[in-house]
Design an enzyme around this catalytic site. Structure first.
Site, PDB file in Angstrom:
ATOM      1  N   ALA A  65      15.040  49.771  26.379  1.00 52.75           N
ATOM      2  CA  ALA A  65      14.546  49.163  27.614  1.00 52.75           C
ATOM      3  C   ALA A  65      15.713  49.035  28.589  1.00 52.75           C
ATOM      4  CB  ALA A  65      13.936  47.790  27.337  1.00 52.75           C
TER       5      ALA A  65
ATOM      6  N   ALA B 153      16.625  47.424  32.643  1.00 49.04           N
ATOM      7  CA  ALA B 153      16.197  46.669  33.819  1.00 49.04           C
ATOM      8  C   ALA B 153      17.365  46.585  34.801  1.00 49.04           C
ATOM      9  CB  ALA B 153      15.722  45.278  33.410  1.00 49.04           C
ATOM     10  N   SER B 154      17.159  45.875  35.888  1.00 50.92           N
ATOM     11  CA  SER B 154      18.164  45.857  36.947  1.00 50.92           C
ATOM     12  C   SER B 154      19.438  45.119  36.546  1.00 50.92           C
ATOM     13  CB  SER B 154      17.585  45.237  38.219  1.00 50.92           C
ATOM     14  OG  SER B 154      17.096  43.941  37.962  1.00 50.92           O
TER      15      SER B 154
ATOM     16  N   GLN C 217      20.473  46.409  29.979  1.00 50.88           N
ATOM     17  CA  GLN C 217      19.601  47.204  29.126  1.00 50.88           C
ATOM     18  C   GLN C 217      19.729  46.727  27.683  1.00 50.88           C
ATOM     19  OE1 GLN C 217      21.173  51.044  30.246  1.00 50.88           O
ATOM     20  NE2 GLN C 217      22.318  51.272  28.336  1.00 50.88           N
TER      21      GLN C 217
ATOM     22  N   LYS D 114      21.523  42.898  24.302  1.00 52.99           N
ATOM     23  CA  LYS D 114      21.312  43.022  25.746  1.00 52.99           C
ATOM     24  C   LYS D 114      22.684  43.138  26.410  1.00 52.99           C
ATOM     25  CE  LYS D 114      19.071  40.587  29.610  1.00 52.99           C
ATOM     26  NZ  LYS D 114      18.279  39.373  29.985  1.00 52.99           N
TER      27      LYS D 114
ATOM     28  N   ASP E  87       8.679  33.022  33.752  1.00 53.46           N
ATOM     29  CA  ASP E  87       8.273  34.403  34.011  1.00 53.46           C
ATOM     30  C   ASP E  87       7.437  34.915  32.834  1.00 53.46           C
ATOM     31  OD1 ASP E  87       8.068  36.812  35.345  1.00 53.46           O
ATOM     32  OD2 ASP E  87       9.983  37.592  34.634  1.00 53.46           O
TER      33      ASP E  87
END
Length: 414
Positions: free
Chosen positions: A139, A141-142, A145, A160, A295
């Site tokens: 995965a 993301a901004s 990863q 991460k 979120d």
């Protein structure tokens, strides 16, 4: 001026030019003019000749264009849009809905950068630190990863890793956002009432915390403690010996993402159990703990065996103090009893009403809203439509909605 500050100013100018080009490309050249920035970065005539041409040729709705601007500008602006998407007290509802679609999926960065981040954080390369480490992220993301790995003690974990130079990027973007806020406060009367300087300042605090992965790890630990006796909720374990500000190591979750689970042929009873367990977890977070996942979209919730719900991604959390929780409960009880004075009192306790609010008109609109939904079976109520009308009522009467109260509304079904 110190060399470091000179370099930062140069980065600011280059980044500002890029931001202006992207704004112009998507039809927002007029914003640059209203902020009196047209001559600062491009020179006279460029905005008029180039960017207004883009604006005239752009056919997409404003909200869609703004979402595309934020996605193209990268992590800082994606996060800013995500925060604004849950603030209907600040921006129109159509914009909130469109910004809620912001995509935080971007191409992964090279494994060489991953190795450097881990070596800088622990003094060891991935192959030294872990018994196995998958160089291909599962995965991205901004902000970073995720890679799968295994500890020398045998546990399967998720690593991460933060994107390289992220802190510099965000520092530059925040400098520019602060400049935009100050110019908007000076030149844009319609924006000034929203207090843009305060909004950007609050956002700066949020994103500064989120890029320190130890902040997210502490949030995860707190959730894990809050749910330690709950057999229907699982919070991943943090491995602190392998966690630093730019690298976080957590337990690997073996389950099905909620958005995928809902598409699979599970029985009605199973889906009902998952829904009840998830709802109870949300109620505990908001009304008992006063500390909730801010979120909770379906991609951040897994369904484990025995219909257990597992939450991930704790970078953004909300907090409700006891006084606010009591006010929300008072509000819900008053709504259930169609007690208009009680509703007004609860809104006052939440700090939503000031002396300028016309109470009589507000009471009439609340009464009309309750009549529309009262005594209707819950299964016949379209929750998104009801929520939309609730927020419309709040914005129409300029109620001051506490930000964390808005965050808690994200737990309602989509």
């Amino acid at each position: 001026m110190p060399i470091r500050k000179i370099r930062q100013k140069i980065r600011d100018i280059h980044r500002l030019n890029k931001i202006m080009r992207i704004l112009g490309k998507h039809g927002f050249g007029f914003v640059i003019q209203r902020l009196h920035l047209e001559n600062y970065a491009f020179g006279k005539g460029v905005i008029k000749n180039r960017f207004f041409r883009y604006f005239a040729e752009t056919q997409e709705p404003r909200a869609v264009r703004l979402r595309k601007v934020l996605e193209e500008l990268g992590p800082t602006f994606i996060k800013f849009g995500q925060i604004l998407s849950v603030r209907p007290d600040l921006i129109p509802l159509d914009l909130c809905e469109e910004l809620s679609k912001l995509q935080d999926r971007v191409p992964p960065f090279p494994y060489e950068d991953v190795k450097k981040q881990i070596k800088d954080s622990f003094g060891k390369l991935p192959e030294e630190l872990f018994s196995s480490f998958d160089p291909v992220p599962f995965a991205a993301a901004s902000l970073g990863q995720a890679h799968k790995a295994r500890l020398h003690t045998g546990e399967n974990v998720v690593i991460k890793v933060q994107r390289p130079n992220l802190n510099k990027i965000i520092t530059t973007d925040m400098d520019i956002l602060n400049t935009f806020a100050q110019l908007a406060d000076r030149y844009m009367q319609d924006i000034r009432i929203l207090n843009p300087i305060t909004i950007v300042d609050e956002f700066s605090k949020v994103i500064t915390k989120e890029i320190d992965f130890t902040y997210e790890a502490h949030n995860m630990d707190k959730f894990r403690k809050n749910f330690k006796d709950n057999k229907t909720v699982h919070i991943p374990k943090v491995y602190w010996d392998y966690t630093r500000p730019m690298v976080m190591t957590t337990e690997e979750i073996h389950g099905i993402r909620l958005n995928e689970y809902l598409l699979q042929p599970h029985t009605t009873e199973e889906k009902k159990t998952v829904a009840v367990n998830g709802a109870n977890a949300v109620l505990q977070q908001i009304f008992i703990d006063g500390f909730f996942h801010a979120d909770p979209h379906p991609g951040n919730i897994f369904v484990l065996p025995n219909n257990v719900s597992a939450f991930i991604d704790f970078g953004i959390v909300g907090r409700l103090d006891e006084e606010t929780r009591d006010a929300i409960i008072t509000l819900l009880i008053a709504v259930s009893k169609k007690n208009i004075p009680g509703i007004i009192k609860a809104l006052e306790l939440l700090g939503a009403i000031d002396e300028e609010n016309p109470i009589r008109d507000l009471k009439n609109d609340i009464s009309e809203f309750l009549e529309r939904y009262y005594d209707i079976p819950l299964k016949q109520i379209e929750v998104p439509a009801m929520l939309h009308q609730t927020l419309d009522l709040m914005t129409r009467h300029k109620l001051k909605i506490p930000p964390n109260f808005i965050f808690s509304l994200k737990h309602l079904p989509p």
